[in-house]
Enzyme design. Sequence first.
Site, PDB file in Angstrom:
ATOM      1  N   LYS A  16      10.811  -1.875   5.140  1.00 53.30           N
ATOM      2  CA  LYS A  16      11.121  -3.300   4.979  1.00 53.30           C
ATOM      3  C   LYS A  16      12.571  -3.592   5.361  1.00 53.30           C
ATOM      4  O   LYS A  16      12.878  -4.659   5.897  1.00 53.30           O
ATOM      5  CB  LYS A  16      10.805  -3.756   3.554  1.00 53.30           C
ATOM      6  CG  LYS A  16       9.311  -3.689   3.200  1.00 53.30           C
ATOM      7  CD  LYS A  16       8.485  -4.579   4.123  1.00 53.30           C
ATOM      8  CE  LYS A  16       7.020  -4.645   3.721  1.00 53.30           C
ATOM      9  NZ  LYS A  16       6.221  -5.520   4.605  1.00 53.30           N
TER      10      LYS A  16
ATOM     11  N   TYR B 136       8.285   2.559   1.925  1.00 54.06           N
ATOM     12  CA  TYR B 136       8.127   1.094   1.907  1.00 54.06           C
ATOM     13  C   TYR B 136       9.499   0.418   1.995  1.00 54.06           C
ATOM     14  O   TYR B 136       9.711  -0.469   2.826  1.00 54.06           O
ATOM     15  CB  TYR B 136       7.408   0.685   0.621  1.00 54.06           C
ATOM     16  CG  TYR B 136       7.067  -0.794   0.542  1.00 54.06           C
ATOM     17  CD1 TYR B 136       5.923  -1.292   1.149  1.00 54.06           C
ATOM     18  CD2 TYR B 136       7.895  -1.681  -0.146  1.00 54.06           C
ATOM     19  CE1 TYR B 136       5.601  -2.651   1.072  1.00 54.06           C
ATOM     20  CE2 TYR B 136       7.584  -3.028  -0.221  1.00 54.06           C
ATOM     21  CZ  TYR B 136       6.444  -3.505   0.383  1.00 54.06           C
ATOM     22  OH  TYR B 136       6.135  -4.850   0.316  1.00 54.06           O
TER      23      TYR B 136
ATOM     24  N   GLY C 114      -6.634 -10.660   6.103  1.00 53.95           N
ATOM     25  CA  GLY C 114      -7.895 -10.496   5.378  1.00 53.95           C
ATOM     26  C   GLY C 114      -7.813 -10.840   3.911  1.00 53.95           C
ATOM     27  O   GLY C 114      -8.836 -11.110   3.268  1.00 53.95           O
ATOM     28  N   ARG C 115      -6.619 -10.809   3.352  1.00 53.72           N
ATOM     29  CA  ARG C 115      -6.476 -11.098   1.923  1.00 53.72           C
ATOM     30  C   ARG C 115      -5.011 -11.399   1.613  1.00 53.72           C
ATOM     31  O   ARG C 115      -4.142 -11.292   2.496  1.00 53.72           O
ATOM     32  CB  ARG C 115      -6.984  -9.933   1.059  1.00 53.72           C
ATOM     33  CG  ARG C 115      -6.558  -8.580   1.553  1.00 53.72           C
ATOM     34  CD  ARG C 115      -7.150  -7.444   0.725  1.00 53.72           C
ATOM     35  NE  ARG C 115      -6.368  -6.240   0.951  1.00 53.72           N
ATOM     36  CZ  ARG C 115      -6.661  -5.312   1.857  1.00 53.72           C
ATOM     37  NH1 ARG C 115      -7.746  -5.436   2.599  1.00 53.72           N
ATOM     38  NH2 ARG C 115      -5.880  -4.257   2.028  1.00 53.72           N
TER      39      ARG C 115
ATOM     40  N   GLY D  10      -2.845  -8.868   9.119  1.00 50.73           N
ATOM     41  CA  GLY D  10      -2.973  -8.802   7.661  1.00 50.73           C
ATOM     42  C   GLY D  10      -3.571 -10.058   7.072  1.00 50.73           C
ATOM     43  O   GLY D  10      -3.245 -10.443   5.952  1.00 50.73           O
TER      44      GLY D  10
ATOM     45  N   SER E  37      10.431  -7.874   2.447  1.00 52.96           N
ATOM     46  CA  SER E  37      10.265  -7.821   0.986  1.00 52.96           C
ATOM     47  C   SER E  37      11.666  -7.799   0.376  1.00 52.96           C
ATOM     48  O   SER E  37      12.629  -7.378   1.036  1.00 52.96           O
ATOM     49  CB  SER E  37       9.535  -6.526   0.596  1.00 52.96           C
ATOM     50  OG  SER E  37       9.696  -6.254  -0.786  1.00 52.96           O
TER      51      SER E  37
HETATM   52  P1  NAP Z   1      -2.670  -7.039   0.819  1.00 53.66           P
HETATM   53  O1  NAP Z   1      -3.365  -8.018  -0.060  1.00 53.66           O
HETATM   54  O2  NAP Z   1      -2.866  -5.601   0.604  1.00 53.66           O
HETATM   55  O3  NAP Z   1      -3.056  -7.365   2.346  1.00 53.66           O
HETATM   56  C1  NAP Z   1      -2.542  -6.570   3.367  1.00 53.66           C
HETATM   57  C2  NAP Z   1      -3.214  -6.981   4.655  1.00 53.66           C
HETATM   58  O4  NAP Z   1      -2.704  -6.127   5.702  1.00 53.66           O
HETATM   59  C3  NAP Z   1      -4.723  -6.794   4.618  1.00 53.66           C
HETATM   60  O5  NAP Z   1      -5.376  -7.798   5.355  1.00 53.66           O
HETATM   61  C4  NAP Z   1      -4.888  -5.439   5.312  1.00 53.66           C
HETATM   62  O6  NAP Z   1      -6.181  -5.318   5.873  1.00 53.66           O
HETATM   63  C5  NAP Z   1      -3.792  -5.532   6.384  1.00 53.66           C
HETATM   64  N1  NAP Z   1      -3.415  -4.224   6.910  1.00 53.66           N
HETATM   65  C6  NAP Z   1      -2.997  -3.133   6.216  1.00 53.66           C
HETATM   66  N2  NAP Z   1      -2.808  -2.105   7.044  1.00 53.66           N
HETATM   67  C7  NAP Z   1      -3.102  -2.551   8.297  1.00 53.66           C
HETATM   68  C8  NAP Z   1      -3.112  -1.963   9.576  1.00 53.66           C
HETATM   69  N3  NAP Z   1      -2.780  -0.666   9.757  1.00 53.66           N
HETATM   70  N4  NAP Z   1      -3.464  -2.707  10.646  1.00 53.66           N
HETATM   71  C9  NAP Z   1      -3.822  -4.009  10.483  1.00 53.66           C
HETATM   72  N5  NAP Z   1      -3.832  -4.627   9.296  1.00 53.66           N
HETATM   73  C10 NAP Z   1      -3.485  -3.906   8.208  1.00 53.66           C
HETATM   74  O7  NAP Z   1      -1.095  -7.311   0.807  1.00 53.66           O
HETATM   75  P2  NAP Z   1      -0.226  -8.581   0.335  1.00 53.66           P
HETATM   76  O8  NAP Z   1       0.153  -8.355  -1.064  1.00 53.66           O
HETATM   77  O9  NAP Z   1      -0.860  -9.869   0.722  1.00 53.66           O
HETATM   78  O10 NAP Z   1       1.086  -8.343   1.244  1.00 53.66           O
HETATM   79  C11 NAP Z   1       1.202  -8.884   2.559  1.00 53.66           C
HETATM   80  C12 NAP Z   1       2.582  -8.534   3.096  1.00 53.66           C
HETATM   81  O11 NAP Z   1       3.578  -9.034   2.207  1.00 53.66           O
HETATM   82  C13 NAP Z   1       2.828  -7.029   3.224  1.00 53.66           C
HETATM   83  O12 NAP Z   1       3.600  -6.768   4.379  1.00 53.66           O
HETATM   84  C14 NAP Z   1       3.622  -6.712   1.969  1.00 53.66           C
HETATM   85  O13 NAP Z   1       4.449  -5.585   2.133  1.00 53.66           O
HETATM   86  C15 NAP Z   1       4.435  -7.981   1.817  1.00 53.66           C
HETATM   87  N6  NAP Z   1       4.894  -8.216   0.445  1.00 53.66           N
HETATM   88  C16 NAP Z   1       4.000  -8.352  -0.579  1.00 53.66           C
HETATM   89  C17 NAP Z   1       4.476  -8.571  -1.885  1.00 53.66           C
HETATM   90  C18 NAP Z   1       3.536  -8.724  -3.061  1.00 53.66           C
HETATM   91  O14 NAP Z   1       4.011  -8.788  -4.205  1.00 53.66           O
HETATM   92  N7  NAP Z   1       2.226  -8.820  -2.844  1.00 53.66           N
HETATM   93  C19 NAP Z   1       5.866  -8.639  -2.123  1.00 53.66           C
HETATM   94  C20 NAP Z   1       6.735  -8.489  -1.056  1.00 53.66           C
HETATM   95  C21 NAP Z   1       6.244  -8.279   0.234  1.00 53.66           C
HETATM   96  P3  NAP Z   1      -6.898  -3.892   6.133  1.00 53.66           P
HETATM   97  O15 NAP Z   1      -6.584  -3.007   4.959  1.00 53.66           O
HETATM   98  O16 NAP Z   1      -8.315  -4.267   6.282  1.00 53.66           O
HETATM   99  O17 NAP Z   1      -6.320  -3.392   7.413  1.00 53.66           O
END
Ligand code: NAP
Length: 264
Positions: free
Chosen positions: A161, A157, A17-18, A15, A144
Amino acid sequence: MAADRFKEKTVVLSGGGRGIGEATARRFAREGAEVLLIARTGSEIDAVAADIGAGGGKASAFAADVSDPAAVDRAVEAARDRFGRIDVLVNCAGIDHDSPFLSFPDDAWQRVIGVNLTGSFLMAQRVARVMTETGGGSIVHISSIDAYGADGNQVAYNASKAGLLGLNRTMATELASHGIRSNVVSPGYTATPLTRQYVGDAMYEYMTKDFDRIPQRRMATPEEIAAAILFLASDDASAITGSELTVDGGTTANLYIVETLPAG
Ligand code: NAP
């Protein structure tokens, strides 16, 4: 800040990429690590790896879907070939699907559990097998606050988690004798592009400055989540395994009962 905590260390990060994963990869590289980024969209992880390289860090990319066992095998094999060893794994790849419980589609359940929970298991098992041969390591899963309290319309989700907490405790228990630590970081709302896209620009601004539900009144930044991940991955946390570190500005500390009682 200890700028070289990860000098000569190798890190595999899904994950990357962003969002949180990208910020974490950049911080690992700044602290001396060589990082392999894994995600499905090759162009995104290639761009992050190239930018880290342009800044003097060491990073490369491998496109793979973490829910696919054969793809995970190939990705971990690539890491072993490139590095010879894996010191740190961060399971950050995650997806969501919003739908009411009574009509939640079966395929969405399978997809979300497949990436968030099964994908983390597959990555952790394959990487831990390498770590057992090379003297141990540290694994951090990104859960999360939804593991501790439900956000509505997100049954898969929330379940995925919460499932990570059980995966983490089991790994910590079984793998300690191999010198492998396993921990969880549980972010609250975090200011990522995904969050902005999800809530819209106006709400995102509110959540950044004046978020009434959060004691700190703001979302965390991806860099603040990355700091917690690097702490648990580092030797500073050498006696910490099976733990969960919540980074949520106090959200889960506050039951929010008194504030929501009817006036009167
Ligand atoms: P994001 O910006 O959507 O990034 C998700 C990353 O995971 C992307 O690089 C995506 O790349 C990769 N990914 C998704 N499906 C995948 C797969 N099947 N295989 C390999 N890579 C995959 O998400 P984020 O907000 O940074 O969140 C990152 C983590 O933190 C997640 O686990 C999320 O549940 C957790 N989190 C986020 C928040 C929040 O508020 N943002 C809060 C609590 C927890 P591709 O789509 O190119 O595969």
